[in-house]
Scaffold this active site. Structure first.
Site, PDB file in Angstrom:
ATOM      1  N   HIS A  28       0.812  -1.215   0.000  1.00  0.00           N
ATOM      2  CA  HIS A  28       0.000   0.000   0.000  1.00  0.00           C
ATOM      3  C   HIS A  28       0.844   1.262   0.000  1.00  0.00           C
ATOM      4  CE1 HIS A  28      -3.465   2.521   0.614  1.00  0.00           C
ATOM      5  NE2 HIS A  28      -2.918   3.059   1.682  1.00  0.00           N
ATOM      6  N   CYS A  29       2.126   1.173   0.365  1.00  0.00           N
ATOM      7  CA  CYS A  29       2.913   2.388   0.582  1.00  0.00           C
ATOM      8  C   CYS A  29       3.717   2.833  -0.635  1.00  0.00           C
ATOM      9  CB  CYS A  29       3.849   2.186   1.776  1.00  0.00           C
ATOM     10  SG  CYS A  29       2.996   2.025   3.358  1.00  0.00           S
ATOM     11  N   ILE A  30       4.705   2.035  -1.019  1.00  0.00           N
ATOM     12  CA  ILE A  30       5.703   2.522  -1.972  1.00  0.00           C
ATOM     13  C   ILE A  30       5.123   2.808  -3.365  1.00  0.00           C
ATOM     14  CG2 ILE A  30       7.976   2.079  -2.974  1.00  0.00           C
ATOM     15  CD1 ILE A  30       8.591   0.325  -0.611  1.00  0.00           C
ATOM     16  N   ILE A  51       2.246   3.962  -4.030  1.00  0.00           N
ATOM     17  CA  ILE A  51       1.194   4.971  -3.934  1.00  0.00           C
ATOM     18  C   ILE A  51       1.672   6.282  -3.321  1.00  0.00           C
ATOM     19  CG2 ILE A  51      -1.007   5.489  -2.771  1.00  0.00           C
ATOM     20  CD1 ILE A  51      -1.747   2.554  -3.138  1.00  0.00           C
ATOM     21  N   ASP A  52       2.348   6.204  -2.179  1.00  0.00           N
ATOM     22  CA  ASP A  52       2.643   7.387  -1.389  1.00  0.00           C
ATOM     23  C   ASP A  52       3.405   8.483  -2.136  1.00  0.00           C
ATOM     24  OD1 ASP A  52       1.377   5.945   0.519  1.00  0.00           O
ATOM     25  OD2 ASP A  52       3.144   5.557   1.751  1.00  0.00           O
TER      26      ASP A  52
END
Length: 440
Positions: free
Chosen positions: A270-272, A274-275
């Site tokens: 979910h992080c890399i 998208i963020d």
């Protein structure tokens, strides 16, 4: 404020955690272990029911610890948002995805804020943990809460503390990882520091919520850019006949000035993936270009295409056939090793690309028996894992290793699959070599 501070110090406060996923549920359990009473909130009734029965909902979490927490009576899970009036501190751990146009989607944050606002009372601390662009806490969350007539810093307290959860990491646990905290004013920051100080080993206060939001983006952008770098080097070194994994392993022996990152079939989680785009979106407001971030995104998004092209080349050269009509057995579809998490997994894009070129794709993943619903790939929902048998391996045209779980028998794959396309260097790390292995 004084009453709330005493409740935190004495650990008699009730903590509410909104969103019982890969971030919220570990946080709820950590707060329980610290001695607080916890109410978990989630909009998914099935998840709430399973947690209430003590059933595992995340593979790497200690199910026994959750059942023990339920037995104490200090932990409950609910979908009743009216109960948000009960906690003294509300920690928001909801998703912050991207739209199909790669713009921030804060619908979950806004919906949660509206739920909180309906029952908001004086003396509550509200902390956003969801990763987002700098300014979200004060520009999005604060106005919704203050529409109730209560004022941040006077009646209620508002902070941001980015999650640093690394699913499946047994070394760097939530409680052992420093917690960055920024507040909407000194009072909110100090209260949040006091609360988290009871749960984690160390807190790191910063000057504002925007600074704390920027810290989280910086951490993930650092990883995204460096992963893009080694992915690009993989493409270059492959063309030169050089093994990029051997290069990285040798370079990592330098005790200073180098940090090893590993190439792969694309970004997941979910992080890399998208963020970084939360920052590129916000940067446009200030007429600033984020060239490194956007270039890293281009490189990483291109990797599934590169893997498919390399697999097609391997099939042509070593099997004398094309992807059209080929039977591909995908090994591992989680976004990372040893977790049951499919969020943004490159396996989904790889499946779509392979099938668009006429291949038939099956998968084996010991941690994911069935592909769950996803926003971008709804047509893949419900597909089930097949057993990794000798027959399945011999029947496929190629085994494509996408996720290098520890529990997979790589020796059997090398022995029985006619071609092994390895995107993770898993076979070599397990000590297996052979003419059938093709790194891609």
């Amino acid at each position: 404020m004084d009453d709330l501070a005493c409740a935190f110090k004495e650990r008699r406060a009730t903590i509410g955690v909104v969103g019982l996923g890969y971030v919220g549920l570990p946080l709820a359990l950590a707060a329980l272990r610290a001695g607080f009473s916890v109410i978990g909130f989630d909009v998914n009734p099935e998840r709430v029911a399973r947690i209430g029965r003590g059933e595992p909902v995340i593979a790497h979490l200690d199910g026994e610890a959750m059942r023990a927490a339920l037995a104490t009576g200090r932990f409950s899970a609910t979908g009743d948002m009216a109960r948000l009036a009960e906690p003294d501190a509300i920690l928001i751990c909801v998703p912050t995805p991207l739209t199909r146009q790669r713009e921030p989607d804060l619908s979950y944050v806004r919906a949660t804020a509206a739920d909180i606002a309906r029952t908001l009372r004086r003396g509550q601390l509200v902390v956003l943990e969801s990763t987002t662009w700098p300014g979200t806490t004060t520009e999005v969350l604060k106005p919704i809460l203050e529409a109730t007539g209560l004022r941040s810093g006077q009646d209620v307290f508002l902070a941001f503390s980015p999650e640093r959860e690394d699913p499946g990491n047994a070394v760097h646990t939530l409680a052992g990882t420093p917690k960055v905290v920024g507040g909407d004013g000194d009072a909110a920051r100090d209260l949040a520091v006091l609360l988290y100080g009871q749960i984690v080993a160390r807190t790191v206060p910063v000057s504002s919520t925007a600074t704390a939001e920027a810290v989280k983006l910086t951490e993930n952008i650092f990883r995204a850019v460096n992963i893009a770098l080694v992915n690009e080097l993989k493409v270059v070194y492959d063309a030169m006949g050089i093994d990029v994994w051997e290069v990285i392993e040798a370079a990592a022996t330098k005790p200073f000035g180098f940090m090893p990152f590993q190439p792969g079939p694309g970004l997941g989680g979910h992080c890399i993936p998208i963020d970084p785009f939360y920052l590129t979106w916000k940067a446009r407001e200030f007429d600033v270009a984020t060239r490194f971030v956007e270039l890293a995104g281009e490189v990483n998004r291109a990797m599934p295409h590169y893997v498919v092209d390399r697999l097609a080349l391997a099939l042509d050269r070593r099997r004398g056939r094309t992807l059209h009509g080929a039977e591909i057995l995908m090994v591992g579809i989680a976004y990372k090793r040893n977790v049951d998490d499919m969020r943004e997994s490159p396996a989904l894009k790889l499946t779509e690309l392979l099938e668009a070129r006429g291949a038939r794709v099956a998968f084996h993943d010991p941690l994911i028996p069935e592909i769950p619903p996803t926003r971008a790939f709804p047509h893949l929902t419900g597909r089930r894992s097949v057993a990794l048998t000798r027959g399945a391996l011999e029947a496929c045209d190629a085994a494509l290793i996408v996720t290098d779980h520890d529990g997979i028998d790589y020796g059997a794959i090398v022995a029985h699959a006619p071609l092994v396309a390895d995107t993770r260097n898993a076979c070599a790390r397990a000590g297996f070599t052979g003419a059938t292995i093709f790194k891609c």
